[in-house]
Design an enzyme around this catalytic site. Sequence first.
Site, mmCIF file in Angstrom:
data_model
loop_
_atom_site.group_PDB
_atom_site.id
_atom_site.type_symbol
_atom_site.label_atom_id
_atom_site.label_comp_id
_atom_site.label_asym_id
_atom_site.label_seq_id
_atom_site.Cartn_x
_atom_site.Cartn_y
_atom_site.Cartn_z
ATOM 1 N N ASP A 141 0.898 -1.227 0.063
ATOM 2 C CA ASP A 141 0.013 0.066 0.123
ATOM 3 C C ASP A 141 0.762 1.303 -0.135
ATOM 4 O O ASP A 141 1.493 1.498 0.882
ATOM 5 C CB ASP A 141 -0.899 0.087 1.285
ATOM 6 N N ASP B 156 -0.277 -3.351 -4.525
ATOM 7 C CA ASP B 156 -1.532 -3.615 -3.956
ATOM 8 C C ASP B 156 -2.370 -2.184 -4.198
ATOM 9 O O ASP B 156 -2.489 -1.640 -5.063
ATOM 10 C CB ASP B 156 -1.509 -4.057 -2.645
ATOM 11 N N ASP C 12 -5.500 2.536 1.417
ATOM 12 C CA ASP C 12 -6.317 1.562 1.973
ATOM 13 C C ASP C 12 -6.539 1.856 3.473
ATOM 14 O O ASP C 12 -5.753 2.318 4.248
ATOM 15 C CB ASP C 12 -5.363 0.140 2.025
ATOM 16 N N ARG D 26 -11.581 -0.591 -7.610
ATOM 17 C CA ARG D 26 -11.335 -0.076 -5.919
ATOM 18 C C ARG D 26 -11.139 1.502 -5.917
ATOM 19 O O ARG D 26 -9.943 1.902 -5.812
ATOM 20 C CB ARG D 26 -10.362 -0.723 -5.277
#
Length: 518
Positions: free
Chosen positions: A161, A190, A194, A243
């Site tokens: 992240d 990734d 987040d 996302r």
Amino acid sequence: MRRPVALRLHAALATLAVAAATGVVLSMPQAAAATGGPTGYATQNGGTTGGAGGQTVRATTGTAIHAALCGRASSSTPITIEVEGTVNHANTAKVSGTSCNTAAGVIELKQISNVTIVGVGAGAVFDQLGIHIRESSNIIIQNVTVKNVKKSGSPTSNGGDAIGMESDVRNVWVDHVTLEASGGESEGYDGLFDMKDNTQYVTLSYSTLRNSGRGGLVGSSETELSNGFITYHHNLYENIDSRAPLLRGGIAHMYNNHYLRINESGINSRAGARAKVDNNYFEDSKDVLGTFYTDAAGYWQVSGNVFDNVTWSARGSENNPAGPDPQSNTTVAVPYAFTLDPAGCVPDVVGRTAGAGKGLQVSNGSCSPQTPTPTTPQPTTPTPTPTTPTPEPTSPGGTNLSIGAGADGTSKADGTSYGNVRDGDLGTYWSPAGSTGSVSVKWGSATTVSSITIREAAGATGAIGAWRVLNGDTGAVLTSGNGAGSITVPRTSLKKITFEIVGSNGTPRVAEFETYAG
């Protein structure tokens, strides 16, 4: 048909390669911390002020950032850390202290509060190195670039992240940052942004997220529903697979964002999440809003959005796109005031304001960028503790053990000498070859030391920023802090003691490195 992210990124990365090959240097304007103040949900739950009211220090390495955190009086002492230069694995080591909990290979904001990290000068780039916020509150991150953080391959950092938050995080404002990758999960990356495990009251504003398989998530599973109260506004999501973000439970507010080339799915509201989606501009994208890859429904309230060349997939048991004619299926009330730009001008105003290096400009609510008037208390730089000595300070009691001892270090600037720090002459000094470095005093046999005094040369007062004192025999950190002066260390018997400068406000000049037994 799914196209590999690496192929979709080819043109963008080729452009960057040409710029590098021709020696193009991109300059970034000077920035101050927390300009304009937080917005959205970061204003709730007591608000977000970061390091306002505390000391301001400068850092050029990840180790210096950690040292600044560890040099505070407590884990909640306010501090603003101005960062300039490239932070990477080579210059980010673990630093120990009672006011911090750091780790190598990641900027670790763990079990702390009241911190601002802001890029200044020529800019701050966190290269393959993520920022991890855990069990922390009241954090501001501004005007930095975080790129190519990997969860697999080499090197890895922060679980892949760019910025990751988890475990009881509260009140974070991330503003004018650039978060980017060079591919998706198959290439080792990734999420860019987040949040999980009870993270709440977060705002992401005026930022760019691009070239990634995953923009970010709120909640790590369909049963992990403790997160929420997130605001996303005036951000650019560009060339993102999915996302943007993924929401699992909770409430999120998205307004005045520009979504460009969302390749598979965008705002994915699942597991009871409720999204308020106002005046965004969705362009050249697919399935930009709905519930995807699950039968656990989420909800949305839509108003004023523009859908420009957006395609929608067919509905199925685990696929519920909001389009082709998105309609609200819930209502969401937010507790803060906000001003909407018309959606039609969002691509222009976001393009001119979002990301690092844009001068922290914001929209005035009428699609015109402006530099806002600061609305939060600005960090001040108090007299350093310990205080910077005058040219002829009073010496501690006892004998200066450095006189006649040996000296060495990591580097020295032309015309300076390690030996100048233990000759008793304030007219001579040692400087590192760069803005950071270390100098040591050493003896032929074990010598007990309980305090040191660092004296800066005339004309260089205040140049020393964050530092560490090390046991030169073992490498153990004896203490850390900021600014020159008298420093108490645990009473230790050693043959070598090292003063390491990990942050500076100019060119450090150490006239004397005095040591005392106490």
